[in-house]
Design a protein around this motif. Structure first.
Motif, mmCIF file in Angstrom:
data_model
loop_
_atom_site.group_PDB
_atom_site.id
_atom_site.type_symbol
_atom_site.label_atom_id
_atom_site.label_comp_id
_atom_site.label_asym_id
_atom_site.label_seq_id
_atom_site.Cartn_x
_atom_site.Cartn_y
_atom_site.Cartn_z
ATOM 1 N N THR A 69 -52.238 33.387 50.751
ATOM 2 C CA THR A 69 -52.925 34.304 49.849
ATOM 3 C C THR A 69 -54.158 34.918 50.511
ATOM 4 N N TRP A 111 -52.952 37.516 52.895
ATOM 5 C CA TRP A 111 -52.440 38.663 52.144
ATOM 6 C C TRP A 111 -53.583 39.536 51.645
ATOM 7 N N TYR A 121 -53.460 41.284 55.758
ATOM 8 C CA TYR A 121 -52.137 41.925 55.714
ATOM 9 C C TYR A 121 -52.269 43.436 55.524
ATOM 10 N N TRP A 170 -50.102 46.594 54.436
ATOM 11 C CA TRP A 170 -48.878 47.185 53.901
ATOM 12 C C TRP A 170 -48.553 48.519 54.567
ATOM 13 N N ALA A 228 -45.031 35.568 45.199
ATOM 14 C CA ALA A 228 -44.934 35.223 46.616
ATOM 15 C C ALA A 228 -44.395 33.810 46.808
ATOM 16 N N ARG A 283 -45.399 35.778 59.292
ATOM 17 C CA ARG A 283 -46.083 35.880 58.006
ATOM 18 C C ARG A 283 -46.072 37.324 57.506
ATOM 19 N N ASP A 284 -46.261 38.264 58.410
ATOM 20 C CA ASP A 284 -46.241 39.668 58.004
ATOM 21 C C ASP A 284 -44.887 40.062 57.424
ATOM 22 N N LEU A 323 -44.300 38.642 53.994
ATOM 23 C CA LEU A 323 -45.048 39.382 52.976
ATOM 24 C C LEU A 323 -44.503 40.794 52.791
#
Length: 377
Positions: free
Chosen positions: A47, A50, A54, A56, A258, A281-282, A285
């Motif tokens: 979290t 994220w 992270y 997007w 998630a 991890r990317d 997500l």
């Protein structure tokens, strides 16, 4: 049919970060590891990443680099759904069209990393024109407003899509629900199919009097599936009976969404105890974002409600390739599968990989696809 680009408003990304920072956490599990679900310390690390690191827009740009479209498909029913799909043509004119179908909790993200290898292979004779649709109720596809959108209807919609794209002969591949939809396409609308490739083929067990002795690996695979049925199917029981109730929590809580997905990437991958050993991890997500940004927790879960109530396993006569990766939850003996898939031309058991083969072992999956489809080109 119209062109499409993913363009998420910044306000939605800001709202996500705000929700992540205000997460209300439960206490830790009373045992270590993943036995009771996603461990609290991992959920909190994921979290924080994220919310703070992270990006997007990276994923958005990666997907927008490929041609995308939406078109309305009715699957033979009275209502239609807008289906979002990638359509990437190979530079090689004799390439074989190939439709790739994901499942739950996957998305088109599963296949993005394969596109270049499939459309621009070292040997032009292995080239594919690639079509990657988001299932109805998933990702940036529309959400069915009435019941009836189960496996067979989606298969009919895929035949409509390939016909609309001008393909009168093509291949199909799928994993998870994609395997079931691809098999339904082959049994129900086989005329244009050159062949199908599956990573999770299903078939009924033979009657006792027709069963052959099982090898040690086959016995171990069936025991693995039995254990999974006992301890790993709670998600499907909920999604096949009360998807709407589940959707409220997952649509409101990004951490809930998630973790609902991350647990499966731990349980279903060949990851030696941690999903990020095999999937970054990317990328994990990225896949979660296809559910969060589109608020598709309930609509995607509803596919279980639609399809579990009337499962069908009709005979498939289309040439079939099967790749059973060692950590797939259901791996059946070949002679069981031959009862349903009567023309198996390629059957393999790769040495590594699990349910998300396209993410875990992309080079192996590409090789499996090329090897099988050489038999039907």
């Amino acid at each position: 049919m119209r062109e499409f680009r993913i363009d998420v408003p910044q306000s939605e990304l800001d709202d996500l970060r705000d929700r992540l920072r205000r997460t209300r956490w439960p206490e830790p599990a009373t045992v270590g590891g993943w036995t009771q679900g996603v461990p609290l310390d991992y959920a909190q690390r994921l979290t924080r990443y994220w919310a703070e690191e992270y990006d997007w827009r990276r994923c958005e740009a990666e997907i927008n680099a490929y041609p995308q479209f939406v078109t309305g498909l009715d699957g033979g029913g009275d209502d239609s759904v807008q289906v979002h799909f990638l359509h990437v043509r190979s530079p090689h004119k004799d390439a074989l069209p190939l439709i790739l179908t994901h499942g739950w909790p996957g998305s088109i993200v599963e296949y993005v990393g394969l596109i270049d290898a499939l459309t621009k292979p070292e040997d032009p004779s292995d080239a594919f024109h690639v079509v990657i649709p988001s299932l109805p109720g998933f990702g940036f596809s529309g959400k069915p407003e009435v019941s009836g959108w189960g496996v067979e209807r989606i298969a009919t919609a895929w035949a409509q899509l390939m016909d609309r794209l001008g393909y009168d002969r093509y291949g199909a591949q799928g994993g998870d629900w994609g395997s079931m939809i691809t098999a339904a396409l082959a049994s129900g609308i086989p005329e244009a199919l050159a062949g199908i490739h599956l990573t999770m083929p299903l078939s009924e067990a033979p009657p006792a009097e027709e069963r052959r002795p099982l090898s040690k690996p086959e016995k171990e695979a069936l025991l693995f599936a039995k254990r999974f049925k006992v301890s790993g199917t709670g998600y499907s029981a909920e999604q096949s009976t009360r998807p709407q109730t589940l959707g409220y929590g997952l649509t409101d809580s990004p951490v809930g969404q998630a973790c609902w997905i991350a647990e499966k990437f731990w349980d279903w991958t060949d990851c030696a105890g941690h999903p990020e050993n095999v999937i970054s991890r990317d990328r994990l997500l990225d896949n979660v974002m296809f559910y969060w940004l589109t608020a598709s927790a309930a609509s995607s879960a509803r596919l279980y409600w639609e399809s579990f109530r009337k499962p069908r396993m009709e005979t498939v006569e289309v040439p079939t390739g099967i790749s059973q990766f060692p950590h797939e939850m259901t791996r059946l003996p070949r002679h069981w599968l031959e009862r349903r898939f009567v023309d198996i031309r390629h059957f393999s058991t790769p040495v590594a990989g699990g349910h998300f083969a396209s993410l875990e072992q992309p080079e192996t999956l590409v090789d499996e696809l090329q090897t099988f489809f050489r038999t039907v080109r």
